[in-house]
Design an enzyme around this catalytic site. Sequence first.
Site, PDB file in Angstrom:
ATOM      1  N   LYS A 147     -10.427   6.337  -0.551  1.00 37.38           N
ATOM      2  CA  LYS A 147     -10.731   4.917  -0.734  1.00 37.38           C
ATOM      3  C   LYS A 147     -12.228   4.649  -0.636  1.00 37.38           C
ATOM      4  CE  LYS A 147      -6.245   3.123   0.731  1.00 37.38           C
ATOM      5  NZ  LYS A 147      -5.580   4.421   0.967  1.00 37.38           N
ATOM      6  N   HIS A 171      -5.140   7.545   4.730  1.00 35.37           N
ATOM      7  CA  HIS A 171      -5.048   6.198   4.164  1.00 35.37           C
ATOM      8  C   HIS A 171      -6.438   5.568   4.221  1.00 35.37           C
ATOM      9  CE1 HIS A 171      -2.973   2.732   2.693  1.00 35.37           C
ATOM     10  NE2 HIS A 171      -3.289   1.971   3.745  1.00 35.37           N
ATOM     11  N   THR A 213     -10.639  -0.580   7.723  1.00 35.11           N
ATOM     12  CA  THR A 213     -10.389  -1.772   8.528  1.00 35.11           C
ATOM     13  C   THR A 213     -10.465  -1.401  10.008  1.00 35.11           C
ATOM     14  OG1 THR A 213      -7.997  -1.385   8.381  1.00 35.11           O
ATOM     15  CG2 THR A 213      -8.982  -2.923   6.796  1.00 35.11           C
ATOM     16  N   THR A 269       1.195  -7.179  10.093  1.00 35.99           N
ATOM     17  CA  THR A 269      -0.127  -6.694   9.685  1.00 35.99           C
ATOM     18  C   THR A 269      -0.841  -5.827  10.712  1.00 35.99           C
ATOM     19  OG1 THR A 269      -1.166  -8.749  10.479  1.00 35.99           O
ATOM     20  CG2 THR A 269      -0.488  -8.667   8.156  1.00 35.99           C
ATOM     21  N   CYS A 286       0.794  -1.235   0.000  1.00 38.20           N
ATOM     22  CA  CYS A 286       0.000   0.000   0.000  1.00 38.20           C
ATOM     23  C   CYS A 286       0.823   1.279   0.000  1.00 38.20           C
ATOM     24  CB  CYS A 286      -0.937   0.012   1.203  1.00 38.20           C
ATOM     25  SG  CYS A 286      -1.687  -1.572   1.572  1.00 38.20           S
ATOM     26  N   HIS A 306      -9.541   0.217  -2.067  1.00 40.10           N
ATOM     27  CA  HIS A 306      -8.110   0.216  -1.782  1.00 40.10           C
ATOM     28  C   HIS A 306      -7.371  -0.226  -3.041  1.00 40.10           C
ATOM     29  CE1 HIS A 306      -4.345   0.118   0.066  1.00 40.10           C
ATOM     30  NE2 HIS A 306      -4.646  -0.462   1.221  1.00 40.10           N
TER      31      HIS A 306
END
Length: 408
Positions: free
Chosen positions: A329, A300, A304, A269, A163, A334
Site C-alpha cells: 500500500k 495489510h 493508520t 472500525t 478491504c 489502499h
Amino acid sequence: MKRVVITGIGGITPLGHDWATISARLRQYRNAVRRMPEWDYFDALNGRLGCPVDDFVLPPWPRRHVRSMGRVAQLAVAASERALQDAGLHGNQWITDGRMGVAYGSSGGSVEPIRVMGHMLDTGSMQGVTATSYIQMMAHTTAVNIGVFFGLKGRIVPTSSACTSGSQAIGYGYEAIQQGKQKLMLCGGAEELSGPGAAVFDTLFATSTRNDEPTLTPRPFDRARDGLVVGEGATTLVLEELEHARQRGARIYAEVVGFGCNSDGSHITQPTSETMAVAMRMALDDAQLAPQAIGYISAHGTATDRGDVAESEATHAVLGAHTPISSMKSYVGHTLGTCGALESWWAIEMMREGWFAPTLNLTDADPECAPLDHIVGEVRSIDTRYVMNNNFAFGGINTSLIFKAIDA
C-alpha cells in the site's frame, strides 16, 4: 480434497497493468500517489491524495454489456479478461459449461448512479435514473457483470467486504475447488476511486493529510504515519483444480495452500490483534505449516494509527520478529476491494522471482508497533516456497492466505 493452483492473472493498477511494468516501477521506489484537484469541489475534505488509474481505456466491448457497468465493474471485467487470456481460457467452452464460477467483490458499486438516486431523494426528480442504475450501484455489480460478460454458469460468490473483498474471494474460490464444487473459479476484487470513498476514512481521521508531499505518504508502520491514501484498480486470479490444469497443459503460477477467515465480533472500525492472529493461525493450520515455513508476509499495512499497531502485534504473536514483511500500500495506496487480490498477485510474482519490494517511507518504525523484520530501503533477495498475504476490513473481518511455489 482437491489441490488448487493459479493459472492466470490479470490486473489494472496505478503502477501498471502487467507484471513487467509493475516490477520495474517497484524497483524505482516511488509511489503512484498524487494530489487530486478533482476533489477541490469538496470543501471539508482534509485528505486530498489518491492513487488513480489514469491510463485505463475501456475496451471496444458490445454496448449490451457495457451499459450495465459503472467504472468498478469495467475495471473488474477488464482485469478478468486479461486473466482469462493469460490462462489460455478466453473464449474456451470450458468456462461456459458450468465448470467455472466467480468469487469477486468490491466495497460497493459505482458512485455515479448513487449520486443520481440521491438527487432523486433530494429533489423528487428521476432525471438520470435508468434501467441500469441499480445494476451499476449494487454491491455485487462486479461479480454479476463478470459472470454475464463471459457467460459463466457456475456458482457466483459476491464478496462485498471492504478491504477483504479480494482476499475473501480468493479464499472462497479456493474452497469451492478444494471441495470439488467447481473446476475453475475467477476470483478477485475491484474498486473505483471517488471523493465519497475518501470521505469515509476522512471522517474517521484515518486519511493522510500530507497533501503537498504525495511521495512521502502513506508511511505504513512508521512513527510519522498520518493515515492512509485511497487507491483504485482491479485484480483477477484464475483458480483451477490442479489435475484439470495439468491435463490441459496450463502454466501454473503458484498453489493456494492456506486460507483463514474470521471476525473480531467486537467493533466495526477498531481492529483486534488477538482475532487477527487467529486468522493467521487458521491459514497455517489449513496449509499444515509451521510459522517458520513462511518466507515473506505481505502486510495489510494501511498506515493508520491503531491498524498498524494491532496488525504488528498479531503478526509478531504468530510469526515472531524475524519473518520479512512489507506493505504494498506504500506504492498504490489502499485499493480497498482489490487490495487482497492485488497484494496476493504481487507476493506470488515476487516469490517466483526471488525478490521482495520494501515498504516505502518507512524510516523510523513506530515503537508502539511490535518489532518485525521490515524490508526497507531496497529490494531484498529471498528464496522461499511460501508467502502469506494478510488483510483486515471494517466489521473486524480478518483474512490470511498462503501461497506455495509450485513444483516443476
